[in-house]
Design a protein around this motif. Structure first.
Motif, PDB file in Angstrom:
ATOM      1  N   PRO A 119       4.931  -2.546 -12.044  1.00 32.00           N
ATOM      2  CA  PRO A 119       4.253  -3.737 -11.503  1.00 32.00           C
ATOM      3  C   PRO A 119       3.347  -3.418 -10.315  1.00 32.00           C
ATOM      4  O   PRO A 119       2.294  -4.047 -10.147  1.00 32.00           O
ATOM      5  CB  PRO A 119       5.411  -4.650 -11.083  1.00 32.00           C
ATOM      6  CG  PRO A 119       6.581  -4.186 -11.856  1.00 32.00           C
ATOM      7  CD  PRO A 119       6.389  -2.710 -12.002  1.00 32.00           C
ATOM      8  N   VAL A 120       3.741  -2.435  -9.508  1.00 38.44           N
ATOM      9  CA  VAL A 120       2.924  -2.050  -8.359  1.00 38.44           C
ATOM     10  C   VAL A 120       1.604  -1.471  -8.836  1.00 38.44           C
ATOM     11  O   VAL A 120       0.518  -1.829  -8.345  1.00 38.44           O
ATOM     12  CB  VAL A 120       3.684  -1.044  -7.474  1.00 38.44           C
ATOM     13  CG1 VAL A 120       2.797  -0.560  -6.327  1.00 38.44           C
ATOM     14  CG2 VAL A 120       4.957  -1.671  -6.922  1.00 38.44           C
ATOM     15  N   GLY A 153       0.818  -1.210   0.000  1.00 42.04           N
ATOM     16  CA  GLY A 153       0.000   0.000   0.000  1.00 42.04           C
ATOM     17  C   GLY A 153       0.852   1.260   0.000  1.00 42.04           C
ATOM     18  O   GLY A 153       0.547   2.234  -0.700  1.00 42.04           O
ATOM     19  N   ALA A 154       1.943   1.234   0.775  1.00 46.52           N
ATOM     20  CA  ALA A 154       2.845   2.387   0.787  1.00 46.52           C
ATOM     21  C   ALA A 154       3.501   2.578  -0.576  1.00 46.52           C
ATOM     22  O   ALA A 154       3.633   3.714  -1.064  1.00 46.52           O
ATOM     23  CB  ALA A 154       3.903   2.193   1.864  1.00 46.52           C
ATOM     24  N   ALA A 155       3.890   1.457  -1.200  1.00 48.54           N
ATOM     25  CA  ALA A 155       4.493   1.543  -2.534  1.00 48.54           C
ATOM     26  C   ALA A 155       3.491   2.037  -3.562  1.00 48.54           C
ATOM     27  O   ALA A 155       3.827   2.830  -4.453  1.00 48.54           O
ATOM     28  CB  ALA A 155       5.046   0.181  -2.943  1.00 48.54           C
ATOM     29  N   LEU A 156       2.236   1.592  -3.443  1.00 51.12           N
ATOM     30  CA  LEU A 156       1.192   2.015  -4.385  1.00 51.12           C
ATOM     31  C   LEU A 156       0.918   3.511  -4.238  1.00 51.12           C
ATOM     32  O   LEU A 156       0.742   4.220  -5.242  1.00 51.12           O
ATOM     33  CB  LEU A 156      -0.081   1.211  -4.135  1.00 51.12           C
ATOM     34  CG  LEU A 156      -1.228   1.408  -5.123  1.00 51.12           C
ATOM     35  CD1 LEU A 156      -0.806   1.022  -6.525  1.00 51.12           C
ATOM     36  CD2 LEU A 156      -2.440   0.594  -4.693  1.00 51.12           C
ATOM     37  N   THR A 157       0.875   3.993  -3.001  1.00 50.43           N
ATOM     38  CA  THR A 157       0.670   5.424  -2.768  1.00 50.43           C
ATOM     39  C   THR A 157       1.815   6.241  -3.339  1.00 50.43           C
ATOM     40  O   THR A 157       1.604   7.270  -3.992  1.00 50.43           O
ATOM     41  CB  THR A 157       0.529   5.702  -1.262  1.00 50.43           C
ATOM     42  OG1 THR A 157      -0.567   4.960  -0.740  1.00 50.43           O
ATOM     43  CG2 THR A 157       0.304   7.175  -1.006  1.00 50.43           C
ATOM     44  N   LEU A 191      10.018   6.488  -5.992  1.00 54.26           N
ATOM     45  CA  LEU A 191       9.859   5.052  -5.721  1.00 54.26           C
ATOM     46  C   LEU A 191      10.889   4.248  -6.494  1.00 54.26           C
ATOM     47  O   LEU A 191      11.459   3.275  -5.971  1.00 54.26           O
ATOM     48  CB  LEU A 191       8.440   4.609  -6.102  1.00 54.26           C
ATOM     49  CG  LEU A 191       8.092   3.145  -5.847  1.00 54.26           C
ATOM     50  CD1 LEU A 191       8.131   2.833  -4.356  1.00 54.26           C
ATOM     51  CD2 LEU A 191       6.711   2.813  -6.407  1.00 54.26           C
ATOM     52  N   ALA A 192      11.143   4.650  -7.731  1.00 53.28           N
ATOM     53  CA  ALA A 192      12.127   3.939  -8.552  1.00 53.28           C
ATOM     54  C   ALA A 192      13.529   4.077  -7.982  1.00 53.28           C
ATOM     55  O   ALA A 192      14.327   3.128  -8.011  1.00 53.28           O
ATOM     56  CB  ALA A 192      12.085   4.466  -9.985  1.00 53.28           C
ATOM     57  N   THR A 193      13.828   5.258  -7.429  1.00 56.34           N
ATOM     58  CA  THR A 193      15.156   5.444  -6.834  1.00 56.34           C
ATOM     59  C   THR A 193      15.335   4.614  -5.571  1.00 56.34           C
ATOM     60  O   THR A 193      16.463   4.351  -5.147  1.00 56.34           O
ATOM     61  CB  THR A 193      15.390   6.928  -6.491  1.00 56.34           C
ATOM     62  OG1 THR A 193      14.357   7.388  -5.606  1.00 56.34           O
ATOM     63  CG2 THR A 193      15.386   7.772  -7.757  1.00 56.34           C
ATOM     64  N   ALA A 194      14.215   4.184  -4.965  1.00 56.20           N
ATOM     65  CA  ALA A 194      14.290   3.313  -3.790  1.00 56.20           C
ATOM     66  C   ALA A 194      14.454   1.846  -4.183  1.00 56.20           C
ATOM     67  O   ALA A 194      14.506   0.969  -3.312  1.00 56.20           O
ATOM     68  CB  ALA A 194      13.037   3.481  -2.941  1.00 56.20           C
ATOM     69  N   GLY A 195      14.516   1.580  -5.489  1.00 56.43           N
ATOM     70  CA  GLY A 195      14.737   0.224  -5.970  1.00 56.43           C
ATOM     71  C   GLY A 195      13.481  -0.555  -6.288  1.00 56.43           C
ATOM     72  O   GLY A 195      13.540  -1.774  -6.476  1.00 56.43           O
TER      73      GLY A 195
END
Length: 226
Positions: A120-121, A98-102, A111-115
């Protein structure tokens, strides 16, 4: 059949989302609308299932231990489905997914820089949304004993967006509150005048201008002040 409907909608969303989620903004809106119109016109041109006239459903799906032809029992099934959908959505939002989706919605680059690849999310969220909506659509068809291509039109999609705006964007129970407000408005105001969409339009305008958090946002703000 409810499960089959949810599965088919999930598979369709996976194919549609794989293309549409590569765009954003107005382009995303237009491409998803294009797919919706393609499916709508395909349904109209399929005479084996009623075509433009729709298809009557004479046998309602069964459920163990309940008589689905009984109004209260069918309400219990639909209400149970709503609770399951809310529970699953709440669980997902509270998890790392959910955190990734937000973050994929707010700032996909971060988000991409966090790997984590945002695509896909977002696609997973898109498919989950379609599965829940397909399940609701199957229940809706069972309730009416009839299904027509108008259930696939963009007008119905617009109604769902109205639910979200009225109830509050980004809030778990916001669409539920918005749907309740819409139905109450249609029932009581629509029973008094056929121009009830004008009242609905004014209500939406008021929400957008003065209560951007919708009904739930207004209630939460009032609770904080109290």
């Amino acid at each position: 059949i409810w499960g089959v409907a949810a599965l088919v909608c999930g598979l369709a969303a996976a194919a549609i989302g794989a293309l549409s989620l590569r765009t954003s903004g107005v382009y995303f809106i237009m491409i998803t609308l294009a797919f919706a119109q393609m499916i709508y016109w395909f349904a109209i041109s399929w005479p084996a299932y009623g075509g433009e006239d729709g298809l009557s459903i004479y046998v309602r799906n069964g459920f163990p231990g309940l008589d689905t032809y009984d109004a209260l029992s069918f309400f219990a099934i639909a209400f149970g489905a709503l609770l399951v959908a809310l529970a699953v959505s709440g669980r997902l939002l509270g998890a790392r997914f959910g955190a990734a989706l937000t973050m994929a919605r707010l700032n996909p680059v971060r988000l991409a820089t966090a790997g984590i690849d945002p695509f896909p999310v977002r696609l997973t969220g898109f498919v989950i949304s379609a599965v829940i909506t397909g399940w609701a659509g199957a229940l809706y068809a069972d309730l009416n004993g009839f299904v027509s291509p108008t259930m696939l039109s963009w007008h119905l999609s617009g109604e769902l967006i109205v639910f979200v705006i009225l109830g509050g964007v980004g809030r778990l129970v916001g669409p539920v509150a918005g749907a309740a407000a819409y139905v109450l408005l249609e029932t009581f105001v629509g029973g008094a005048t056929e121009r009830w969409p004008l009242i609905l339009g004014l209500a939406l305008l008021g929400v957008v201008l003065f209560a951007r958090g919708g009904i739930m946002g207004a209630l939460a703000g009032r609770a904080r002040h109290d």
